[in-house]
Write a protein that holds these residues in place. Structure first.
Motif, PDB file in Angstrom:
ATOM      1  N   ILE A 191       0.840  -1.205   0.000  1.00  0.00           N
ATOM      2  CA  ILE A 191       0.000   0.000   0.000  1.00  0.00           C
ATOM      3  C   ILE A 191       0.871   1.250   0.000  1.00  0.00           C
ATOM      4  CG2 ILE A 191      -1.810   1.270   1.216  1.00  0.00           C
ATOM      5  CD1 ILE A 191      -2.809  -1.455   0.457  1.00  0.00           C
ATOM      6  N   ASP A 192       0.641   2.118  -0.968  1.00  0.00           N
ATOM      7  CA  ASP A 192       1.203   3.471  -0.926  1.00  0.00           C
ATOM      8  C   ASP A 192       0.177   4.437  -1.519  1.00  0.00           C
ATOM      9  OD1 ASP A 192       2.624   5.834  -0.882  1.00  0.00           O
ATOM     10  OD2 ASP A 192       4.505   4.906  -1.494  1.00  0.00           O
ATOM     11  N   VAL A 193      -0.549   5.100  -0.604  1.00  0.00           N
ATOM     12  CA  VAL A 193      -1.612   6.030  -1.029  1.00  0.00           C
ATOM     13  C   VAL A 193      -0.987   7.323  -1.547  1.00  0.00           C
ATOM     14  CG1 VAL A 193      -3.545   7.422  -0.162  1.00  0.00           C
ATOM     15  CG2 VAL A 193      -3.298   5.020   0.556  1.00  0.00           C
ATOM     16  N   MET A 194      -0.016   7.847  -0.801  1.00  0.00           N
ATOM     17  CA  MET A 194       0.623   9.128  -1.156  1.00  0.00           C
ATOM     18  C   MET A 194       2.118   8.905  -1.324  1.00  0.00           C
ATOM     19  SD  MET A 194      -1.486  11.689   1.317  1.00  0.00           S
ATOM     20  CE  MET A 194      -3.275  11.572   1.400  1.00  0.00           C
ATOM     21  N   ARG A 195       2.554   8.693  -2.605  1.00  0.00           N
ATOM     22  CA  ARG A 195       1.685   8.805  -3.750  1.00  0.00           C
ATOM     23  C   ARG A 195       1.947   7.714  -4.794  1.00  0.00           C
ATOM     24  NH1 ARG A 195       3.654  14.823  -4.984  1.00  0.00           N
ATOM     25  NH2 ARG A 195       5.461  13.969  -3.918  1.00  0.00           N
ATOM     26  N   ALA A 196       2.912   6.827  -4.521  1.00  0.00           N
ATOM     27  CA  ALA A 196       3.423   5.965  -5.604  1.00  0.00           C
ATOM     28  C   ALA A 196       2.339   5.165  -6.324  1.00  0.00           C
ATOM     29  CB  ALA A 196       4.489   5.025  -5.056  1.00  0.00           C
ATOM     30  N   PHE A 197       1.408   4.542  -5.561  1.00  0.00           N
ATOM     31  CA  PHE A 197       0.464   3.650  -6.249  1.00  0.00           C
ATOM     32  C   PHE A 197      -0.829   4.352  -6.647  1.00  0.00           C
ATOM     33  CE2 PHE A 197       3.059   0.291  -3.897  1.00  0.00           C
ATOM     34  CZ  PHE A 197       3.982   0.261  -4.930  1.00  0.00           C
ATOM     35  N   LYS A 251      10.620   9.540 -10.889  1.00  0.00           N
ATOM     36  CA  LYS A 251      11.077   9.411  -9.506  1.00  0.00           C
ATOM     37  C   LYS A 251      10.347  10.404  -8.621  1.00  0.00           C
ATOM     38  CE  LYS A 251      14.888  12.626  -8.842  1.00  0.00           C
ATOM     39  NZ  LYS A 251      14.263  13.184  -7.636  1.00  0.00           N
ATOM     40  N   ASP A 252      10.379  10.161  -7.307  1.00  0.00           N
ATOM     41  CA  ASP A 252       9.773  11.135  -6.406  1.00  0.00           C
ATOM     42  C   ASP A 252      10.762  12.265  -6.140  1.00  0.00           C
ATOM     43  OD1 ASP A 252      11.520   9.800  -4.747  1.00  0.00           O
ATOM     44  OD2 ASP A 252      10.030   9.186  -3.279  1.00  0.00           O
ATOM     45  N   GLY A 253      10.298  13.278  -5.415  1.00  0.00           N
ATOM     46  CA  GLY A 253      11.137  14.449  -5.190  1.00  0.00           C
ATOM     47  C   GLY A 253      11.063  15.412  -6.368  1.00  0.00           C
ATOM     48  N   VAL A 264       7.574  13.204 -12.411  1.00  0.00           N
ATOM     49  CA  VAL A 264       7.703  13.094 -10.958  1.00  0.00           C
ATOM     50  C   VAL A 264       6.487  12.352 -10.397  1.00  0.00           C
ATOM     51  CG1 VAL A 264       9.209  15.088 -10.643  1.00  0.00           C
ATOM     52  CG2 VAL A 264       6.710  15.392 -10.656  1.00  0.00           C
ATOM     53  N   ASN A 265       6.566  12.084  -9.092  1.00  0.00           N
ATOM     54  CA  ASN A 265       5.616  11.169  -8.445  1.00  0.00           C
ATOM     55  C   ASN A 265       4.353  11.916  -7.996  1.00  0.00           C
ATOM     56  OD1 ASN A 265       5.150   8.498  -7.459  1.00  0.00           O
ATOM     57  ND2 ASN A 265       5.632   9.192  -5.377  1.00  0.00           N
ATOM     58  N   SER A 266       3.686  12.549  -8.944  1.00  0.00           N
ATOM     59  CA  SER A 266       2.523  13.380  -8.625  1.00  0.00           C
ATOM     60  C   SER A 266       1.361  13.018  -9.553  1.00  0.00           C
ATOM     61  CB  SER A 266       2.885  14.859  -8.823  1.00  0.00           C
ATOM     62  OG  SER A 266       1.735  15.642  -9.026  1.00  0.00           O
ATOM     63  N   LYS A 273      10.714   4.851  -9.496  1.00  0.00           N
ATOM     64  CA  LYS A 273      11.513   4.708  -8.257  1.00  0.00           C
ATOM     65  C   LYS A 273      11.025   5.757  -7.262  1.00  0.00           C
ATOM     66  CE  LYS A 273      14.889   4.505  -5.177  1.00  0.00           C
ATOM     67  NZ  LYS A 273      14.076   4.942  -4.031  1.00  0.00           N
ATOM     68  N   THR A 274      10.552   5.316  -6.103  1.00  0.00           N
ATOM     69  CA  THR A 274      10.128   6.261  -5.064  1.00  0.00           C
ATOM     70  C   THR A 274      10.726   5.846  -3.726  1.00  0.00           C
ATOM     71  OG1 THR A 274       8.112   5.132  -4.312  1.00  0.00           O
ATOM     72  CG2 THR A 274       7.912   6.491  -6.302  1.00  0.00           C
ATOM     73  N   THR A 275      10.490   6.669  -2.713  1.00  0.00           N
ATOM     74  CA  THR A 275      11.099   6.425  -1.405  1.00  0.00           C
ATOM     75  C   THR A 275      10.482   5.234  -0.688  1.00  0.00           C
ATOM     76  OG1 THR A 275      11.534   8.784  -1.215  1.00  0.00           O
ATOM     77  CG2 THR A 275      11.582   7.508   0.835  1.00  0.00           C
ATOM     78  N   ALA A 276       9.150   5.091  -0.777  1.00  0.00           N
ATOM     79  CA  ALA A 276       8.471   4.070   0.018  1.00  0.00           C
ATOM     80  C   ALA A 276       7.794   2.998  -0.853  1.00  0.00           C
ATOM     81  CB  ALA A 276       7.442   4.733   0.932  1.00  0.00           C
ATOM     82  N   GLY A 277       6.909   3.402  -1.747  1.00  0.00           N
ATOM     83  CA  GLY A 277       6.071   2.433  -2.470  1.00  0.00           C
ATOM     84  C   GLY A 277       6.854   1.409  -3.244  1.00  0.00           C
ATOM     85  N   THR A 278       7.760   1.862  -4.084  1.00  0.00           N
ATOM     86  CA  THR A 278       8.489   0.891  -4.915  1.00  0.00           C
ATOM     87  C   THR A 278       9.423   0.034  -4.061  1.00  0.00           C
ATOM     88  OG1 THR A 278      10.192   2.544  -5.461  1.00  0.00           O
ATOM     89  CG2 THR A 278       8.325   2.356  -6.972  1.00  0.00           C
ATOM     90  N   LEU A 323       5.545  20.580   1.634  1.00  0.00           N
ATOM     91  CA  LEU A 323       6.805  20.033   2.164  1.00  0.00           C
ATOM     92  C   LEU A 323       7.391  18.941   1.265  1.00  0.00           C
ATOM     93  CD1 LEU A 323       6.098  19.850   6.005  1.00  0.00           C
ATOM     94  CD2 LEU A 323       7.108  21.690   4.654  1.00  0.00           C
ATOM     95  N   ARG A 324       6.617  18.454   0.304  1.00  0.00           N
ATOM     96  CA  ARG A 324       7.153  17.433  -0.616  1.00  0.00           C
ATOM     97  C   ARG A 324       7.322  18.047  -1.992  1.00  0.00           C
ATOM     98  NH1 ARG A 324       4.668  11.491   0.849  1.00  0.00           N
ATOM     99  NH2 ARG A 324       4.499  11.793   3.084  1.00  0.00           N
ATOM    100  N   SER A 325       8.432  17.729  -2.607  1.00  0.00           N
ATOM    101  CA  SER A 325       8.717  18.275  -3.939  1.00  0.00           C
ATOM    102  C   SER A 325       7.949  17.491  -4.996  1.00  0.00           C
ATOM    103  CB  SER A 325      10.205  18.184  -4.236  1.00  0.00           C
ATOM    104  OG  SER A 325      10.926  18.799  -3.219  1.00  0.00           O
TER     105      SER A 325
HETATM  106  O1  LIG Z   1       6.471  11.160  -3.465  1.00  0.00           O
HETATM  107  C1  LIG Z   1       6.014  10.824  -2.355  1.00  0.00           C
HETATM  108  O2  LIG Z   1       4.895  11.196  -1.984  1.00  0.00           O
HETATM  109  C2  LIG Z   1       6.869  10.002  -1.409  1.00  0.00           C
HETATM  110  C3  LIG Z   1       8.140  10.768  -1.198  1.00  0.00           C
HETATM  111  S1  LIG Z   1       8.569  10.973   0.479  1.00  0.00           S
HETATM  112  O3  LIG Z   1       8.418   9.672   1.131  1.00  0.00           O
HETATM  113  O4  LIG Z   1       7.683  11.956   1.043  1.00  0.00           O
HETATM  114  O5  LIG Z   1       9.957  11.449   0.498  1.00  0.00           O
HETATM  115  O6  LIG Z   1       7.201   8.760  -1.962  1.00  0.00           O
HETATM  116  P1  LIG Z   1       6.236   7.474  -1.926  1.00  0.00           P
HETATM  117  O7  LIG Z   1       7.123   6.286  -2.200  1.00  0.00           O
HETATM  118  O8  LIG Z   1       5.232   7.665  -3.031  1.00  0.00           O
HETATM  119  O9  LIG Z   1       5.592   7.408  -0.587  1.00  0.00           O
END
Ligand SMILES: O=C(O)[C@H](CS(=O)(=O)O)OP(=O)(O)O
Ligand SMILES: [Mg+2]
Length: 232
Positions: A21-27, A64-66, A75-77, A94-99, A186-188
């Motif tokens: 599960i990744d709601v915000m925002r990868a999946f 990617k995120d960021g 980007v991951n938006s 590629k993201t911080t949490a979901g992937t 706070l998130r890019s």
């Molecule tokens: O892009 C996102 O929302 C996050 C980035 S971070 O965890 O806030 O640095 O990545 P996600 O893998 O989609 O949770």
């Protein structure tokens, strides 16, 4: 049913059925990518791997995120992705949490990646497979992210059958730290519609399944028919 809810650091061994599960925002982003016609999403473990995969495959795109970065196409938006021309393309994500969470359970026999926009189809898919207990990988905040926990619990309830009211689960997600961080800038790599887009219940009618294809972990949409209201 006796589902398990684990953070990425607690993943040990290989679950039989994993729902990441990744709601915000990868999946949410992945689901939007498929709705825009992306053929498949390759999950990369590092940014350099994502770029290398893109470079070695003509026509592939990288996300990617960021903040936006050289070599990456998106980007991951969800708010930004929804206007991208990605139809027919392969996207490397590629993201911080979901992937990271999906790759941690990639060798499981059944791996779904989910968020609120595909929650109902994800639950129905698991019902049709008679999946039994599920290991939910709650990717945010070491397993404590309330937007991810709420989505996991909602899917678990839906699997049990009957009418499940989504509103309380969506409220938890809307008041989560991730939602506040996103809304607070706070998130890019952010669009002002991102939080709302992450909280649209069942916007899409597919689940998302990750499988090993040669040496890659590949996410693809799987259509899941709706249940006619007369049979609910
Ligand atoms: O892009 C996102 O929302 C996050 C980035 S971070 O965890 O806030 O640095 O990545 P996600 O893998 O989609 O949770
Ligand atoms: Mg997240």
């Amino acid at each position: 049913m006796d589902h398990h809810f684990v953070g990425i650091p607690e993943v040990t061994g290989v679950p039989r059925v994993a729902v990441v599960i990744d709601v915000m925002r990868a999946f949410t982003v992945a689901a939007w990518a498929f709705s825009r016609g992306v053929e498949r999403i390759v999950l990369a473990s590092t940014e350099s791997e994502a770029l290398a995969l893109k470079e070695s495959h003509s026509g592939w795109l990288a996300l990617k995120d960021g903040a936006p970065a050289a070599g990456f196409d998106a980007v991951n938006s969800p708010g930004l992705l929804r206007s991208c021309d990605v139809a027919g393309r392969t996207l490397v994500q590629k993201t911080t949490a979901g992937t990271v969470g999906a790759l941690a359970v990639a060798s499981a026999p059944l791996v779904l990646c989910a968020s609120f926009v595909v929650a109902g189809p994800t639950a129905r898919f698991l019902q049709t497979k008679d999946s039994g207990p599920v290991t939910f990988v709650v990717t945010g905040e070491g397993g404590q992210a309330d937007e991810d926990l709420a989505c996991a619990e909602y899917i678990g309830q839906c699997m049990a059958g009957g009418d499940v009211e989504a509103a309380p689960y969506l409220h938890r997600a809307r008041t989560s730290r991730a939602a506040a961080d996103l809304a607070g800038g706070l998130r890019s790599g952010y669009h002002p519609d991102d939080v709302d887009l992450c909280l649209e219940i069942d916007r899409f009618s597919f689940a998302m399944m990750a499988r090993q294809e040669e040496s890659l972990t590949v996410l693809r949409p799987v259509a899941v028919p709706d249940i006619p209201s007369s049979l609910r």
